[in-house]
Design an enzyme around this catalytic site. Sequence first.
Site, PDB file in Angstrom:
ATOM      1  N   GLY A 100       0.820  -1.214   0.000  1.00  0.00           N
ATOM      2  CA  GLY A 100       0.000   0.000   0.000  1.00  0.00           C
ATOM      3  C   GLY A 100       0.851   1.259   0.000  1.00  0.00           C
ATOM      4  CB  SER A 127      -2.451  -2.613  -1.565  1.00  0.00           C
ATOM      5  OG  SER A 127      -2.994  -2.263  -0.321  1.00  0.00           O
ATOM      6  CE1 TYR A 152      -4.390  -5.685   4.701  1.00  0.00           C
ATOM      7  CE2 TYR A 152      -4.031  -3.607   3.576  1.00  0.00           C
ATOM      8  CZ  TYR A 152      -3.539  -4.730   4.226  1.00  0.00           C
ATOM      9  OH  TYR A 152      -2.191  -4.867   4.390  1.00  0.00           O
ATOM     10  CB  THR A 178      -4.479  -9.289   3.374  1.00  0.00           C
ATOM     11  OG1 THR A 178      -3.883  -9.233   2.071  1.00  0.00           O
ATOM     12  CG2 THR A 178      -3.391  -9.273   4.431  1.00  0.00           C
ATOM     13  CE  LYS A 261       0.337 -10.646   1.001  1.00  0.00           C
ATOM     14  NZ  LYS A 261       0.503  -9.698   2.104  1.00  0.00           N
ATOM     15  CG  HIS A 285       1.586  -8.230   6.271  1.00  0.00           C
ATOM     16  ND1 HIS A 285       0.253  -8.309   5.955  1.00  0.00           N
ATOM     17  CD2 HIS A 285       1.955  -6.955   5.975  1.00  0.00           C
ATOM     18  CE1 HIS A 285      -0.167  -7.124   5.504  1.00  0.00           C
ATOM     19  NE2 HIS A 285       0.855  -6.292   5.505  1.00  0.00           N
TER      20      HIS A 285
END
Length: 388
Positions: A100, A127, A152, A178, A261, A285
Site C-alpha cells: 500500500g 492493495s 483488506y 489478506t 494471504k 506479511h
Amino acid sequence: MATLADFQNEIYLQGLGGSTPELPTNLTKLEALAEQVMTPEAFGYVAGSAGAESTAKANLDAIRDWRIVPRMLRDTGTRDLSVELFGQKLPAPVLLGPVGVLSIVHPDGELAVARATAGVGVPMVLSTAASNNMEDVASNNGDGGLRWYQLYWPKDRELAASFLQRAKAAGYTALVVTLDTVTLAWRPRDLDGAYLPFLRGIGVANYFSDPVFQKSVGGPITDENRMQAILHWVANFSDPTITWDDLAFLREHWDGPIVLKGIQHADDARRAVDTGMDGVIVSNHGGRQVDGAIGAIEALPEVVDAVGDQITVLFDSGIRTGADIAKALALGAKSVLVARPYVYGLALGGEAGVRHVIRCLLAELELTMALSGITTIDELTPDVLRHK
Ligand SMILES: Cc1cc2nc3c(=O)[nH]c(=O)nc-3n(C[C@H](O)[C@H](O)[C@H](O)COP(=O)(O)O)c2cc1C
C-alpha cells in the site's frame, strides 16, 4: 530464442563495451541505497516490521538455511520457466505482491508499478490501501497487464462488495484476501515517529473514490469532510470479527479465483480448501504483524503437504534474489510474490527501477536453475535442496 537471462548479455555486451546498469544487480543492496533517497518516515514505514523485527530477520534466515545442491552434466541448453496460474500463462512464477501507500516512496506510486508490469507477464497485486485508485492503476497497466486485487476486508459489507465489483470491472482477475491484518500491529519505527500515512490521507484512494464510502460521509470527499472521511476510514478499515464462515460472502461477490494471504498453519490451509478457496499465500506479511512468529518459509512444506495437490500454494516474505525464488518453488510454492525489493526499486528509479528489479530476479532465477542442472519449474523439487 530470447530468454529471461538475456538481461545478463545485454549488460555485458551492449555496444560490445557493455552498459552498466543504473541500479545494483545484487538486489540486497537496494535497501541501503533507498534509505538515502526516501524520507525517514517513508523508509521506516517500508523497512520496518513489528516489534523487535525478529520475524522479519527470521524470514531471511530461514530461506538462507535452505541450500541448493547443483547437479552437473544435464542438458540445460533450453530452459522454460513458464507456469500456469489460474488459467493464466506466466513467463515465470513471479508476481509483485500488494504494497500500500506507494506514493510515499515515489510520486507515481502504484501507477509506476502498473506501467512497469504492463506486457511483461508479471502480475501486480494491487492493495486496497493503494495511494492511487484501482481504475487509474488499471488504465496504466493496460490491456497487456495482468492484475490481481488485494482486499483488506472493511467492516462495511456494502463497501467490501463495492470494492469487489469495481475490481472486476477494472480487469483484476484474481482476488487476494489478506487475513493477517485484522488490526494494525505494534510497529515501533512508525510509533516512534507517530507516523501512519493513512491519517495524512495517503493510501485511502480506493476508499475516497468509492460511491459507498462517499455516501457514508455525505458525498464526495472535499476539504470540508476530509477529516470526517479519514476518521470513517479508521473506524472501517478492518473487521476483526470475521471468521471462516464469512468467506461465503466473498464467493457471492467474486466469481474468479480467491486466494487467502497470511496462512502459516497446515490446519488453516485445510480450512481454506474446505471453504472452497482456490489458493493460499504462505506469508507473515514480511514480519510486519506478529513479531516472534516463525520465518514464513518454515510453514511452506507442511502447507504444501496438506493442500498442495488441491489448491494453489503461493509464497512471500523474505524473497530477495533469484535463488530465494528457486528455493521457495522447490519447497512446493507454485509462484512467489516479491515485495520490498520492488518498492526499493521504485524509490530509486520509479517505473524503470521496478522494471530493473523484475529483470534481475527473472534472469537470476533462470541462471540459478541452469547452473543447478534444472530446466523447468517442475524439476524444482525438495530434493534439489538441503537444510543446514
Ligand atoms: C510498506 C509495505 C506495505 C504493505 N502493504 C500491504 C498491503 O497493503 N496489503 C497486503 O496484503 N500486504 C502488504 N504488505 C505485505 C506484502 O504484501 C508482503 O507480504 C511482504 O512485504 C513480504 O515480505 P518481504 O517484502 O520482506 O519479502 C506490505 C508490505 C510492506 C513492506
